[in-house]
Design a protein around this motif. Structure first.
Motif, PDB file in Angstrom:
ATOM      1  N   LEU A   1     -14.611 -49.825  -8.215  1.00  0.00           N
ATOM      2  CA  LEU A   1     -13.584 -50.111  -7.217  1.00  0.00           C
ATOM      3  C   LEU A   1     -13.535 -51.576  -6.793  1.00  0.00           C
ATOM      4  CD1 LEU A   1     -14.127 -46.984  -4.915  1.00  0.00           C
ATOM      5  CD2 LEU A   1     -12.673 -47.225  -6.938  1.00  0.00           C
ATOM      6  N   ASN A   2     -14.420 -52.384  -7.355  1.00  0.00           N
ATOM      7  CA  ASN A   2     -14.463 -53.790  -6.941  1.00  0.00           C
ATOM      8  C   ASN A   2     -13.156 -54.519  -7.231  1.00  0.00           C
ATOM      9  OD1 ASN A   2     -17.060 -53.307  -6.137  1.00  0.00           O
ATOM     10  ND2 ASN A   2     -18.039 -54.405  -7.829  1.00  0.00           N
ATOM     11  N   ASP A   3     -12.557 -54.213  -8.360  1.00  0.00           N
ATOM     12  CA  ASP A   3     -11.296 -54.862  -8.740  1.00  0.00           C
ATOM     13  C   ASP A   3     -10.209 -53.836  -9.029  1.00  0.00           C
ATOM     14  OD1 ASP A   3     -12.368 -57.598  -8.758  1.00  0.00           O
ATOM     15  OD2 ASP A   3     -13.530 -56.901 -10.484  1.00  0.00           O
ATOM     16  N   ALA A   4     -10.327 -52.643  -8.438  1.00  0.00           N
ATOM     17  CA  ALA A   4      -9.369 -51.567  -8.706  1.00  0.00           C
ATOM     18  C   ALA A   4      -8.005 -51.879  -8.097  1.00  0.00           C
ATOM     19  CB  ALA A   4      -9.892 -50.255  -8.141  1.00  0.00           C
ATOM     20  N   GLU A   5      -6.959 -51.317  -8.707  1.00  0.00           N
ATOM     21  CA  GLU A   5      -5.608 -51.466  -8.175  1.00  0.00           C
ATOM     22  C   GLU A   5      -5.511 -50.689  -6.863  1.00  0.00           C
ATOM     23  OE1 GLU A   5      -0.934 -50.893  -9.610  1.00  0.00           O
ATOM     24  OE2 GLU A   5      -2.601 -50.175 -10.860  1.00  0.00           O
ATOM     25  N   THR A   6      -4.909 -51.318  -5.849  1.00  0.00           N
ATOM     26  CA  THR A   6      -4.851 -50.692  -4.532  1.00  0.00           C
ATOM     27  C   THR A   6      -3.431 -50.700  -3.970  1.00  0.00           C
ATOM     28  OG1 THR A   6      -5.321 -52.775  -3.379  1.00  0.00           O
ATOM     29  CG2 THR A   6      -7.214 -51.399  -3.997  1.00  0.00           C
ATOM     30  N   THR A   7      -3.247 -49.867  -2.952  1.00  0.00           N
ATOM     31  CA  THR A   7      -2.027 -49.886  -2.157  1.00  0.00           C
ATOM     32  C   THR A   7      -2.416 -50.120  -0.714  1.00  0.00           C
ATOM     33  OG1 THR A   7      -0.029 -48.630  -1.561  1.00  0.00           O
ATOM     34  CG2 THR A   7      -2.061 -47.385  -1.784  1.00  0.00           C
ATOM     35  N   THR A   8      -1.567 -50.799   0.027  1.00  0.00           N
ATOM     36  CA  THR A   8      -1.919 -51.159   1.409  1.00  0.00           C
ATOM     37  C   THR A   8      -1.365 -50.152   2.402  1.00  0.00           C
ATOM     38  OG1 THR A   8      -1.929 -53.508   0.840  1.00  0.00           O
ATOM     39  CG2 THR A   8      -1.775 -52.944   3.176  1.00  0.00           C
ATOM     40  N   ASP A   9      -2.244 -49.630   3.247  1.00  0.00           N
ATOM     41  CA  ASP A   9      -1.828 -48.709   4.290  1.00  0.00           C
ATOM     42  C   ASP A   9      -0.958 -49.462   5.296  1.00  0.00           C
ATOM     43  OD1 ASP A   9      -2.891 -45.877   5.707  1.00  0.00           O
ATOM     44  OD2 ASP A   9      -2.262 -47.434   7.117  1.00  0.00           O
ATOM     45  N   GLU A  10       0.225 -48.918   5.586  1.00  0.00           N
ATOM     46  CA  GLU A  10       1.204 -49.645   6.391  1.00  0.00           C
ATOM     47  C   GLU A  10       0.842 -49.719   7.875  1.00  0.00           C
ATOM     48  OE1 GLU A  10       4.208 -45.796   6.926  1.00  0.00           O
ATOM     49  OE2 GLU A  10       4.736 -47.415   5.546  1.00  0.00           O
ATOM     50  N   ILE A  11      -0.049 -48.849   8.328  1.00  0.00           N
ATOM     51  CA  ILE A  11      -0.443 -48.866   9.742  1.00  0.00           C
ATOM     52  C   ILE A  11      -1.762 -49.600   9.941  1.00  0.00           C
ATOM     53  CG2 ILE A  11      -1.170 -47.430  11.699  1.00  0.00           C
ATOM     54  CD1 ILE A  11       0.945 -45.395  10.833  1.00  0.00           C
ATOM     55  N   PHE A  12      -2.753 -49.296   9.095  1.00  0.00           N
ATOM     56  CA  PHE A  12      -4.084 -49.885   9.281  1.00  0.00           C
ATOM     57  C   PHE A  12      -4.324 -51.143   8.452  1.00  0.00           C
ATOM     58  CE2 PHE A  12      -4.634 -45.356  10.348  1.00  0.00           C
ATOM     59  CZ  PHE A  12      -5.083 -45.492  11.647  1.00  0.00           C
ATOM     60  N   GLY A  13      -3.445 -51.425   7.492  1.00  0.00           N
ATOM     61  CA  GLY A  13      -3.598 -52.631   6.685  1.00  0.00           C
ATOM     62  C   GLY A  13      -4.757 -52.573   5.718  1.00  0.00           C
ATOM     63  N   LEU A  14      -5.231 -51.374   5.401  1.00  0.00           N
ATOM     64  CA  LEU A  14      -6.386 -51.189   4.532  1.00  0.00           C
ATOM     65  C   LEU A  14      -5.968 -51.033   3.071  1.00  0.00           C
ATOM     66  CD1 LEU A  14      -8.282 -48.673   6.838  1.00  0.00           C
ATOM     67  CD2 LEU A  14      -8.887 -51.080   6.449  1.00  0.00           C
ATOM     68  N   ALA A  15      -6.774 -51.597   2.165  1.00  0.00           N
ATOM     69  CA  ALA A  15      -6.500 -51.515   0.725  1.00  0.00           C
ATOM     70  C   ALA A  15      -7.082 -50.217   0.174  1.00  0.00           C
ATOM     71  CB  ALA A  15      -7.103 -52.719   0.008  1.00  0.00           C
ATOM     72  N   ILE A  16      -6.212 -49.290  -0.237  1.00  0.00           N
ATOM     73  CA  ILE A  16      -6.621 -47.969  -0.709  1.00  0.00           C
ATOM     74  C   ILE A  16      -6.546 -47.926  -2.235  1.00  0.00           C
ATOM     75  CG2 ILE A  16      -6.170 -45.491  -0.598  1.00  0.00           C
ATOM     76  CD1 ILE A  16      -4.608 -46.042   2.013  1.00  0.00           C
ATOM     77  N   PRO A  17      -7.643 -47.622  -2.924  1.00  0.00           N
ATOM     78  CA  PRO A  17      -7.587 -47.484  -4.386  1.00  0.00           C
ATOM     79  C   PRO A  17      -6.565 -46.419  -4.780  1.00  0.00           C
ATOM     80  CG  PRO A  17      -9.858 -47.548  -3.619  1.00  0.00           C
ATOM     81  CD  PRO A  17      -9.006 -47.430  -2.400  1.00  0.00           C
ATOM     82  N   LYS A  18      -5.800 -46.695  -5.833  1.00  0.00           N
ATOM     83  CA  LYS A  18      -4.748 -45.762  -6.252  1.00  0.00           C
ATOM     84  C   LYS A  18      -5.292 -44.545  -6.963  1.00  0.00           C
ATOM     85  CE  LYS A  18      -0.754 -48.842  -6.487  1.00  0.00           C
ATOM     86  NZ  LYS A  18       0.368 -49.333  -7.327  1.00  0.00           N
ATOM     87  N   SER A  19      -6.486 -44.681  -7.539  1.00  0.00           N
ATOM     88  CA  SER A  19      -7.031 -43.561  -8.298  1.00  0.00           C
ATOM     89  C   SER A  19      -8.549 -43.625  -8.325  1.00  0.00           C
ATOM     90  CB  SER A  19      -6.486 -43.595  -9.736  1.00  0.00           C
ATOM     91  OG  SER A  19      -7.076 -42.616 -10.527  1.00  0.00           O
ATOM     92  N   ILE A  20      -9.174 -42.448  -8.151  1.00  0.00           N
ATOM     93  CA  ILE A  20     -10.628 -42.323  -8.249  1.00  0.00           C
ATOM     94  C   ILE A  20     -10.943 -41.023  -8.977  1.00  0.00           C
ATOM     95  CG2 ILE A  20     -12.793 -42.020  -6.969  1.00  0.00           C
ATOM     96  CD1 ILE A  20     -11.652 -43.695  -4.745  1.00  0.00           C
ATOM     97  N   PRO A  21     -11.724 -41.057 -10.046  1.00  0.00           N
ATOM     98  CA  PRO A  21     -12.082 -39.839 -10.766  1.00  0.00           C
ATOM     99  C   PRO A  21     -12.696 -38.790  -9.841  1.00  0.00           C
ATOM    100  CG  PRO A  21     -12.803 -41.770 -11.990  1.00  0.00           C
ATOM    101  CD  PRO A  21     -12.336 -42.258 -10.663  1.00  0.00           C
ATOM    102  N   GLY A  22     -12.179 -37.566  -9.932  1.00  0.00           N
ATOM    103  CA  GLY A  22     -12.739 -36.476  -9.142  1.00  0.00           C
ATOM    104  C   GLY A  22     -12.129 -36.311  -7.768  1.00  0.00           C
ATOM    105  N   VAL A  23     -11.144 -37.170  -7.434  1.00  0.00           N
ATOM    106  CA  VAL A  23     -10.504 -37.084  -6.116  1.00  0.00           C
ATOM    107  C   VAL A  23      -8.989 -36.999  -6.304  1.00  0.00           C
ATOM    108  CG1 VAL A  23     -10.251 -38.158  -3.849  1.00  0.00           C
ATOM    109  CG2 VAL A  23     -12.330 -38.542  -5.186  1.00  0.00           C
ATOM    110  N   PRO A  24      -8.338 -35.956  -5.764  1.00  0.00           N
ATOM    111  CA  PRO A  24      -6.882 -35.843  -5.877  1.00  0.00           C
ATOM    112  C   PRO A  24      -6.180 -37.057  -5.276  1.00  0.00           C
ATOM    113  CG  PRO A  24      -7.824 -33.790  -5.056  1.00  0.00           C
ATOM    114  CD  PRO A  24      -8.920 -34.807  -5.035  1.00  0.00           C
TER     115      PRO A  24
END
Length: 528
Positions: free
Chosen positions: A454-477
């Motif tokens: 996840l160090n350089d994973a593609e992320t999306t930014t949460d519009e309320i908290f401004g947090l970078a969320i990974p778009k995909s993680i194995p084993g997690v919907p």
């Protein structure tokens, strides 16, 4: 009159002072004195009466020449006068002197030889002495005569204070004198006060040695890669650090020096609620001969522990030595952290299960220390309550939080650590509507973070908290990764998320001394 810390035992005239008793000897005493019951696992089970968690309103620090200008006084670090402390100390010593027998342990707090703190623990109860023996690092037999305690813990649960006479808030009290090097505990049988008081001491002393003291668990991989897990009680520090593929350094308290990380304790103090061999095999198997169970229900006939029974408290606990974890590190000293994880049990269900933090966000969330205080951890807490605890350990920090935060920021920079915020709380809705995050999802998330995916994973930014969320993680919907997608009622999600964002901003207003970049690293949404 001040009582010197090394003369405490000499103040006692009774002859039955049992020093450095072995595990077997203490268990014999515990059973003979009817203090606890022997369980089917070989552990002893004690109950602690009405005090089934810490009692923070009953904790005080003596205001003296050493502490007056250093301690961050306020609601957390309440002050008490030296005269009050000395009077109570005299009463407690007199009380112990009238007991048939007491128990004494010589030990250390700190696995690093350079920074270890010599301590002694004096207990009214044998089971408390066994608890201390498992949680601290006992002195080796051939070193007992050379051991000089630099801090003394005196625990006398049977002595009840009179608030009107003794100057306390209730019958229970936890008093720390840094000048006299004494912790005085009375009126409460909850053993956690013993361990946490010494952690408070470490948080006062270690920064003076340029060591960052931390409320976190830690483990290390085969390649020497170290991970830290910060979080308040109930967020998953113990569970997530007990990883069969990594070696456990410790589950709750650590120091970070210029040489690396070391455990402050010699054992673990794990929450037992809903514990099972399937979900947490290492912890389940660690509870065996010599371990101490607190407030765990037992089958009266078989003495089998029932970890699902919360009739005594939700804050059921197990204390056991590190060696009971098969892959623990001995000695519990390792290198510098590669990965730092902040754990939060968010009861609003609006924080992402994982976010990659910038250095500024890391400082913001470290100072914020947000979580939902879970039931049973403190007296009177019966359901999750949103709370902000600076540095994920405010109740145990005598110094201003900025001291610890600045040290952490320097170390993140110096050793290039990656920092993540992980929510082990609720998803799909708030507490009572949504569900607790599946442990299997959290383990998959942690695994991806630790191996560097996840160090350089593609992320999306949460519009309320401004947090970078990974778009995909194995084993997690994927829908679980973005909290809004997991909620059926999107409007309710947005309302609760904005409420939480507002709480972050309101809490952070007190940190006026930090830089503008850190102040702006919080939630993007700001209430009008």
């Amino acid at each position: 009159m001040k009582i010197l810390r090394r003369s405490i035992l000499e103040e006692l005239t009774l002859t039955n002072i049992y020093s450095n008793y072995s595990v077997g000897q203490l268990i014999e005493k515990i059973i003979h004195r009817d203090e606890a019951k022997l369980t089917s696992t070989g552990a002893v089970r004690a109950t602690t009466g009405k005090y089934t968690g810490r009692s923070p309103k009953d904790k005080f620090i003596v205001k003296d020449a050493l502490s007056a200008d250093k301690v961050d006084w306020g609601n957390v670090n309440q002050s008490i006068e030296e005269e009050v402390f000395n009077q109570l100390l005299g009463k407690v010593i007199a009380y112990l002197d009238n007991q048939e027998e007491i128990f004494h342990l010589q030990a250390y707090a700190g696995a690093d030889e350079k920074y270890k703190l010599p301590i002694q623990v004096i207990n009214e109860y044998a089971w408390h002495n066994l608890f201390a023996r498992q949680l601290f690092i006992p002195v080796e037999k051939d070193m007992e005569q050379l051991h000089e305690a630099d801090f003394t813990v005196i625990s006398a649960p049977g002595f009840k204070a009179d608030p009107e006479v003794d100057g306390t808030n209730s019958e229970a009290f936890v008093l720390i004198s840094f000048e006299q090097r004494i912790v005085l505990i009375g009126g409460t049988e909850y053993a956690g006060e013993i361990k946490k008081s010494i952690f408070s001491v470490a948080n006062f002393l270690l920064p003076e040695q340029n060591v960052l003291s931390m409320h976190c668990s830690s483990n290390v991989g085969d390649e020497g890669d170290v991970a830290l897990f910060f979080g308040l009680s109930g967020t998953g520090k113990t569970t997530l650090s007990a990883d069969i593929d990594r070696r456990l350094i410790g589950d709750d308290e650590h120091g970070w020096s210029d040489e690396g990380v070391f455990n402050i304790e010699g054992g673990c103090y794990a929450k037992c609620i809903n514990l099972s061999a399937e979900k947490e095999p290492q912890i389940f198997d660690a509870i065996r001969y010599g371990s101490v169970l607190e407030n765990v229900a037992l089958d009266e006939d078989t003495r089998v522990p029932d970890y699902d029974d919360t009739s005594l408290t939700e804050n059921t606990r197990a204390a056991y030595p590190l060696e009971n974890i098969d892959n623990s590190l001995e000695p519990s000293v390792a290198g510098h952290p590669n990965t730092i994880i902040f754990l939060t049990a968010d009861a609003s269900g609006t924080l992402p299960p994982i976010s990659k933090l910038t250095k500024e966000q890391a400082m913001y969330h470290f100072l914020s220390g947000y979580t939902s205080k879970l039931a049973g951890t403190e007296r009177g807490v019966t359901k999750p309550v949103a709370t902000f605890s600076a540095c994920f350990g405010s109740p145990f920090l005598p110094l201003n939080p900025s001291v610890y935060a600045e040290m952490l920021g320097e170390k993140i920079d110096k050793f290039d650590a990656n920092v993540f915020l992980i929510n082990t709380g609720w998803t799909g809705g708030m507490f009572g509507v949504g569900t607790r995050m599946k442990l299997s999802y959290t383990r998959a998330i942690v695994h991806s973070a630790l191996i560097g995916e996840l160090n350089d994973a593609e992320t999306t930014t949460d519009e309320i908290f401004g947090l970078a969320i990974p778009k995909s993680i194995p084993g997690v919907p994927d829908e679980v990764l973005v909290p809004k997608n997991a909620w059926a009622d999107k409007e309710s999600y947005e309302l609760e998320a904005k409420k939480l964002a507002g709480k972050f901003h309101m809490n952070f207003e007190k940190f006026t001394e930090v830089s503008e970049t850190i102040q702006q690293a919080g939630p993007l949404y700001r209430p009008v």
